[in-house]
Motif scaffolding. Structure first.
Motif, PDB file in Angstrom:
ATOM      1  N   ARG A 233       0.839  -1.190   0.000  1.00 42.03           N
ATOM      2  CA  ARG A 233       0.000   0.000   0.000  1.00 42.03           C
ATOM      3  C   ARG A 233       0.877   1.243   0.000  1.00 42.03           C
ATOM      4  N   ARG A 234       0.266   2.405  -0.162  1.00 40.29           N
ATOM      5  CA  ARG A 234       1.024   3.659  -0.206  1.00 40.29           C
ATOM      6  C   ARG A 234       1.705   3.882   1.142  1.00 40.29           C
ATOM      7  N   PRO A 235       3.028   4.060   1.140  1.00 38.48           N
ATOM      8  CA  PRO A 235       3.715   4.349   2.405  1.00 38.48           C
ATOM      9  C   PRO A 235       3.332   5.747   2.898  1.00 38.48           C
ATOM     10  N   SER A 236       3.421   5.980   4.205  1.00 38.66           N
ATOM     11  CA  SER A 236       3.132   7.339   4.692  1.00 38.66           C
ATOM     12  C   SER A 236       4.299   8.241   4.290  1.00 38.66           C
ATOM     13  N   VAL A 237       3.960   9.464   3.905  1.00 36.56           N
ATOM     14  CA  VAL A 237       4.965  10.286   3.227  1.00 36.56           C
ATOM     15  C   VAL A 237       5.764  11.146   4.211  1.00 36.56           C
ATOM     16  N   ASP A 238       6.996  11.429   3.814  1.00 40.35           N
ATOM     17  CA  ASP A 238       7.883  12.301   4.582  1.00 40.35           C
ATOM     18  C   ASP A 238       7.954  13.689   3.967  1.00 40.35           C
ATOM     19  N   VAL A 239       7.758  13.757   2.658  1.00 38.95           N
ATOM     20  CA  VAL A 239       7.799  15.032   1.936  1.00 38.95           C
ATOM     21  C   VAL A 239       6.488  15.135   1.158  1.00 38.95           C
ATOM     22  N   ALA A 240       5.772  16.241   1.323  1.00 41.51           N
ATOM     23  CA  ALA A 240       4.474  16.364   0.650  1.00 41.51           C
ATOM     24  C   ALA A 240       4.448  17.621  -0.205  1.00 41.51           C
ATOM     25  N   ILE A 241       3.609  17.584  -1.236  1.00 38.95           N
ATOM     26  CA  ILE A 241       3.404  18.764  -2.082  1.00 38.95           C
ATOM     27  C   ILE A 241       1.911  19.040  -2.109  1.00 38.95           C
ATOM     28  N   ASN A 242       1.492  20.132  -1.493  1.00 40.08           N
ATOM     29  CA  ASN A 242       0.079  20.480  -1.454  1.00 40.08           C
ATOM     30  C   ASN A 242      -0.110  21.890  -1.991  1.00 40.08           C
ATOM     31  N   ASP A 243      -0.932  22.044  -3.016  1.00 37.00           N
ATOM     32  CA  ASP A 243      -1.202  23.341  -3.626  1.00 37.00           C
ATOM     33  C   ASP A 243       0.082  24.110  -3.923  1.00 37.00           C
ATOM     34  N   GLY A 244       1.067  23.410  -4.454  1.00 38.02           N
ATOM     35  CA  GLY A 244       2.294  24.082  -4.855  1.00 38.02           C
ATOM     36  C   GLY A 244       3.246  24.379  -3.708  1.00 38.02           C
ATOM     37  N   VAL A 245       2.919  23.950  -2.483  1.00 37.28           N
ATOM     38  CA  VAL A 245       3.799  24.176  -1.342  1.00 37.28           C
ATOM     39  C   VAL A 245       4.472  22.858  -0.981  1.00 37.28           C
ATOM     40  N   ILE A 246       5.801  22.900  -0.867  1.00 40.65           N
ATOM     41  CA  ILE A 246       6.540  21.686  -0.519  1.00 40.65           C
ATOM     42  C   ILE A 246       6.715  21.641   0.992  1.00 40.65           C
ATOM     43  N   ALA A 247       6.242  20.574   1.630  1.00 40.49           N
ATOM     44  CA  ALA A 247       6.419  20.402   3.081  1.00 40.49           C
ATOM     45  C   ALA A 247       7.494  19.353   3.296  1.00 40.49           C
ATOM     46  N   ILE A 248       8.602  19.782   3.937  1.00 44.43           N
ATOM     47  CA  ILE A 248       9.737  18.872   4.123  1.00 44.43           C
ATOM     48  C   ILE A 248      10.408  19.159   5.467  1.00 44.43           C
ATOM     49  N   GLU A 249      10.599  18.134   6.247  1.00 46.49           N
ATOM     50  CA  GLU A 249      11.273  18.228   7.551  1.00 46.49           C
ATOM     51  C   GLU A 249      10.713  19.362   8.405  1.00 46.49           C
ATOM     52  N   GLY A 250       9.403  19.462   8.476  1.00 47.55           N
ATOM     53  CA  GLY A 250       8.770  20.466   9.328  1.00 47.55           C
ATOM     54  C   GLY A 250       8.769  21.872   8.745  1.00 47.55           C
ATOM     55  N   LYS A 251       9.392  22.045   7.574  1.00 49.38           N
ATOM     56  CA  LYS A 251       9.396  23.372   6.942  1.00 49.38           C
ATOM     57  C   LYS A 251       8.424  23.356   5.760  1.00 49.38           C
ATOM     58  N   THR A 252       7.918  24.548   5.425  1.00 50.30           N
ATOM     59  CA  THR A 252       7.146  24.627   4.184  1.00 50.30           C
ATOM     60  C   THR A 252       7.863  25.582   3.242  1.00 50.30           C
ATOM     61  N   ILE A 253       7.958  25.157   1.998  1.00 45.02           N
ATOM     62  CA  ILE A 253       8.675  25.957   1.004  1.00 45.02           C
ATOM     63  C   ILE A 253       7.695  26.340  -0.092  1.00 45.02           C
ATOM     64  N   ALA A 254       7.361  27.620  -0.143  1.00 39.98           N
ATOM     65  CA  ALA A 254       6.316  28.078  -1.058  1.00 39.98           C
ATOM     66  C   ALA A 254       6.855  28.960  -2.170  1.00 39.98           C
ATOM     67  N   GLY A 255       8.154  29.249  -2.165  1.00 36.71           N
ATOM     68  CA  GLY A 255       8.716  30.180  -3.141  1.00 36.71           C
ATOM     69  C   GLY A 255       8.509  29.731  -4.575  1.00 36.71           C
ATOM     70  N   GLU A 256       8.594  30.691  -5.488  1.00 39.51           N
ATOM     71  CA  GLU A 256       8.416  30.386  -6.906  1.00 39.51           C
ATOM     72  C   GLU A 256       9.650  29.674  -7.457  1.00 39.51           C
ATOM     73  N   LEU A 257       9.435  28.857  -8.459  1.00 38.10           N
ATOM     74  CA  LEU A 257      10.527  28.218  -9.184  1.00 38.10           C
ATOM     75  C   LEU A 257      10.617  28.855 -10.563  1.00 38.10           C
ATOM     76  N   ALA A 258      11.821  28.843 -11.129  1.00 36.00           N
ATOM     77  CA  ALA A 258      11.947  29.371 -12.484  1.00 36.00           C
ATOM     78  C   ALA A 258      11.301  28.431 -13.506  1.00 36.00           C
ATOM     79  N   LEU A 259      11.295  27.129 -13.227  1.00 34.04           N
ATOM     80  CA  LEU A 259      10.693  26.175 -14.165  1.00 34.04           C
ATOM     81  C   LEU A 259       9.188  26.112 -13.954  1.00 34.04           C
ATOM     82  N   PRO A 260       8.412  25.998 -15.045  1.00 33.19           N
ATOM     83  CA  PRO A 260       6.955  26.065 -14.912  1.00 33.19           C
ATOM     84  C   PRO A 260       6.320  24.730 -14.519  1.00 33.19           C
ATOM     85  N   GLY A 261       5.099  24.820 -14.000  1.00 31.31           N
ATOM     86  CA  GLY A 261       4.246  23.640 -13.896  1.00 31.31           C
ATOM     87  C   GLY A 261       4.377  22.848 -12.606  1.00 31.31           C
ATOM     88  N   ARG A 262       3.315  22.087 -12.366  1.00 30.54           N
ATOM     89  CA  ARG A 262       3.239  21.228 -11.186  1.00 30.54           C
ATOM     90  C   ARG A 262       4.356  20.183 -11.185  1.00 30.54           C
TER      91      ARG A 262
END
Lengths: 430, 268
Positions: A233-262
């Motif tokens: 089954r799907r393992p529980s995740v350590d890094v998530a991406i929700n609505d373009g925000v990357i959640a990793i190690e207790g931090k959320t990273i919402a900044g823009e990227l130069a490359l386009p798209g999800r």
């Protein structure tokens, strides 16, 4: 470019290489130079092949004194390799094969041109993960996804997943960064002792209906996937991406990227997770991502006469699934190019697995050696289309179309060799 | 063989079922459903397309069933599920049309080889048997001589069939079946013929998808359901261009179209 091979740097200045290894490296460079002189290509692959003829253990020798990270997938491996190189480069010297030569000869050629202790960020063809992992004992392995690609040429995806699994059991890396939403990848990665799971929200599931572990069926639901018959089954995740925000190690990273798209946000999450596993600072790594504006010409915006064009690469159904999201404007015309050469796979029937119906009311010009296959696909998708002989006439037809918007670049979406042709046409890789 | 109805009431939609595209849909064969649906819609005939995934019940009342190509493991699973459900068996009994491609054709026969090469019982709906032979996988353009389909309206000429094949099996047609055509270029069944027809079940090794490249075959299958007179001519200009190009490519033995040393160097 910090990760570009620098021929001036002396191989093994700090680390003593065996005489045979030195000979192999020198011969490879010589052949590569000859190849470049006669305009045969970059010469890296043929040079690497010659080197390997002289020393078949060359890859082990060249990675004995450096950290190695392997990046593999059907889609996104070149981009993620580039992002990870960039994320790490403020932290340490990095060498990478980011020009796309992703089997042992190309990798050897890239490594031979760098310092012996530079961290190697290696894009590896799906079928070569096994042998490259064995030779390099890489401490980090990044596995993005597995889907159908050129089935008349490579093995079936399920067998690839099995190869990956066996490879990870035989040479366990310290950390595997793996896609929790791809059952084939997850099953392979579960063989490794330590996995950082990335929840990609991948919604391309067409290639993973059968359970890789048993003969059961994978059921996909909003909360995850699970096999109907066994424990997979799907393992529980350590890094998530929700609505373009990357959640990793207790931090959320919402900044823009130069490359386009999800899809590139997902690639960035893998790069960050890998950089962090390799000891880099997360914020510094994220800043590094912004240096990547195009990847081997992908997303390049180029001026062609009076027209601006944007080059997109999409070489299989999963790739098109993402590419159709990136198109400029709601109804602007589009050029699609399909070849079926050896590097593309000879059978373009996968065009029928792409939901081209999503092109909607856009006017489309079909080009490439298999433009008639495209035209038939578009006809049955009720898509407004014409066939043109080459890129110039296609652009001309787009410009004459009533829906052409001169303020937007014209999207040219191509598969592998068609893309390479167009990239060469607008001036090649920068 | 019992006589099968050749036309149907036209007030209800033609029901097309794609069987297990999640297991058997690897080579773009899902396109066959798109082709059939559009060719009905463009003629003003209502169509209902139903996708049946593995684990779901197989309806037995549809007009046309599509079984695609696939990999060895899922091929065995699909056989198991179809055998258990018996929905396809009942549909065939009721006169439904079936188009089965590659692995789909193999499992509809009496026997087929599994991933280890062991012969397994198939569904026995199509009178043929597939065995593994000691040769390299047949991969490339497949072109036949002019194909024919015998229907209640007489013999329908389908023209040359063109497509792409990718398989390792040899299919031996039985005495109660016909073949579609003779092979001009490629492997096909392996004995110089291509395709197997038993009643209204058509099996073929042609991908492409086969109905996208061969509109006369698509219309022949639909003719079994709505009658040939309902099939008014369509604009097949795009398809004609593709057929001309592909037929020539097969005759030129195009294995690697304009393969250049640069491509090889770039990729490997």
């Amino acid at each position: 470019m910090t990760d570009a091979p620098t021929p001036a740097s002396a191989t093994g200045r700090a680390i003593k290489l065996r005489p045979r290894t030195r000979l192999a490296v020198a011969a490879g460079r010589f052949v590569a130079r000859v190849s470049r002189v006669v305009h045969f290509g970059t010469g890296s692959v043929i040079g690497g092949r010659v080197s390997l003829l002289i020393d078949k253990n060359l890859l082990s020798e060249l990675t004995a004194s450096r950290d190695v990270v392997i990046v593999s997938a059907t889609n996104g491996k070149t981009t993620t390799t580039k992002l990870l190189s960039s994320a790490l480069s403020s932290d340490r010297p990095v060498v990478s094969n980011w020009l796309g030569a992703n089997m042992t000869p190309g990798i050897v050629a890239a490594l031979a041109a760098a310092n012996a202790t530079d961290t190697a960020v290696l894009e590896v063809d799906e079928r070569w993960v096994d042998s490259v992992l064995r030779a390099t004992s890489a401490n980090t392995v990044v596995l993005l996804n597995l889907s159908r690609d050129q089935l008349d040429r490579t093995q079936e995806v399920r067998k690839l997943a099995e190869q990956w699994r066996v490879a990870l059991e035989a040479t366990p890396p310290q950390t595997v960064i793996a896609n929790a939403d791809d059952p084939l990848v997850a099953w392979a990665a579960l063989a490794a002792p330590n996995v950082v799971w990335v929840g990609t929200g991948q919604d391309w599931t067409a290639d993973a209906a059968g359970c890789p572990a048993c003969s059961g069926r994978i059921d996909f639901a909003d909360e995850g996937w699970a096999c109907s018959d066994c424990d997979l089954r799907r393992p529980s995740v350590d890094v998530a991406i929700n609505d373009g925000v990357i959640a990793i190690e207790g931090k959320t990273i919402a900044g823009e990227l130069a490359l386009p798209g999800r899809v590139n946000r997902v690639n960035a999450a893998f790069a960050l997770a890998a950089a962090s596993a390799m000891g880099a600072d997360l914020d510094q790594a994220f800043d590094g991502l912004d240096d990547v504006r195009e990847v081997a010409g992908r997303y390049r915006i180029a001026q062609l006469g009076d027209s601006r064009i944007r080059l997109l690469l999409a070489k299989n159904p999963a790739g098109w699934h993402e590419a159709l999201e990136l198109l400029e404007g709601p109804s602007t015309p589009l050029v699609v190019a399909i070849n079926a050469r050896i590097a593309d796979g000879h059978d373009p029937s996968w065009l029928w697995d792409v939901a081209y119906e999503r092109i909607g009311q856009r006017f489309v010009v079909a080009i490439g050696e298999r433009r008639h296959d495209l035209a038939v696909r578009f006809r049955y998708g009720n898509i407004n289309h014409v066939v043109a002989d080459d890129l110039e006439s296609a652009i001309e037809l787009v410009r004459q179309s009533p829906t052409y918007d001169p303020t937007l670049p014209i999207d040219i979406a191509s598969n592998y060799t068609a893309f390479q042709d167009h990239l060469e046409y607008v001036g090649g890789v920068l | 063989m019992t006589s099968l109805p050749t036309t149907r009431l036209t007030d209800s939609a033609v029901r097309i079922v794609s069987l297990y595209p999640d297991l058997l849909g690897t080579y773009g064969d899902g396109g066959n459903a798109i082709v059939l649906s559009r060719r009905l819609e463009w003629r003003g005939i209502a169509v209902e397309h139903i996708t049946v995934d593995a684990g779901e019940p197989v309806p037995d009342s549809a007009d046309l069933y599509l079984v695609g190509g696939g990999e060895d493991g899922p091929q065995v699973q699909a056989t198991r599920e179809l055998e258990q459900s018996q929905g396809l068996h009942r549909a065939v009994e009721n006169g439904a049309v079936v188009l089965a491609i590659c692995a789909g054709m193999q499992i509809l026969g009496h026997r087929f080889p599994d991933v280890n090469g062991t012969s397994r019982p198939g569904l026995g709906l199509l009178d043929c048997e597939t065995v593994r032979v000691d040769r390299t996988r047949a991969v490339g353009e497949l072109l036949t001589t002019s194909a024919q389909l015998t229907t209640a309206d007489g013999i329908i000429d389908l023209g040359p069939l063109t497509g792409f094949e990718n398989h390792a099996g040899r299919t031996i047609p039985g005495n109660c079946s016909q073949t579609l055509a003779s092979v001009e270029v490629g492997e096909g069944n392996g004995d110089g013929t291509e395709g197997v027809i038993t009643g209204k079940i058509v099996g073929t090794y042609l991908h492409g998808p086969v109905l996208a490249r061969n509109p006369l075959l698509a219309d022949a299958l639909l003719g079994w359901i709505v009658g040939a007179s309902a099939l008014t001519p369509l604009n097949d200009t795009d398809v004609e261009s593709l057929r001309v190009e592909r037929i020539q490519a097969a005759r030129d033995h195009e294995l690697a179209p304009r393969r250049s040393w640069r491509d090889i160097l770039r990729r490997s």
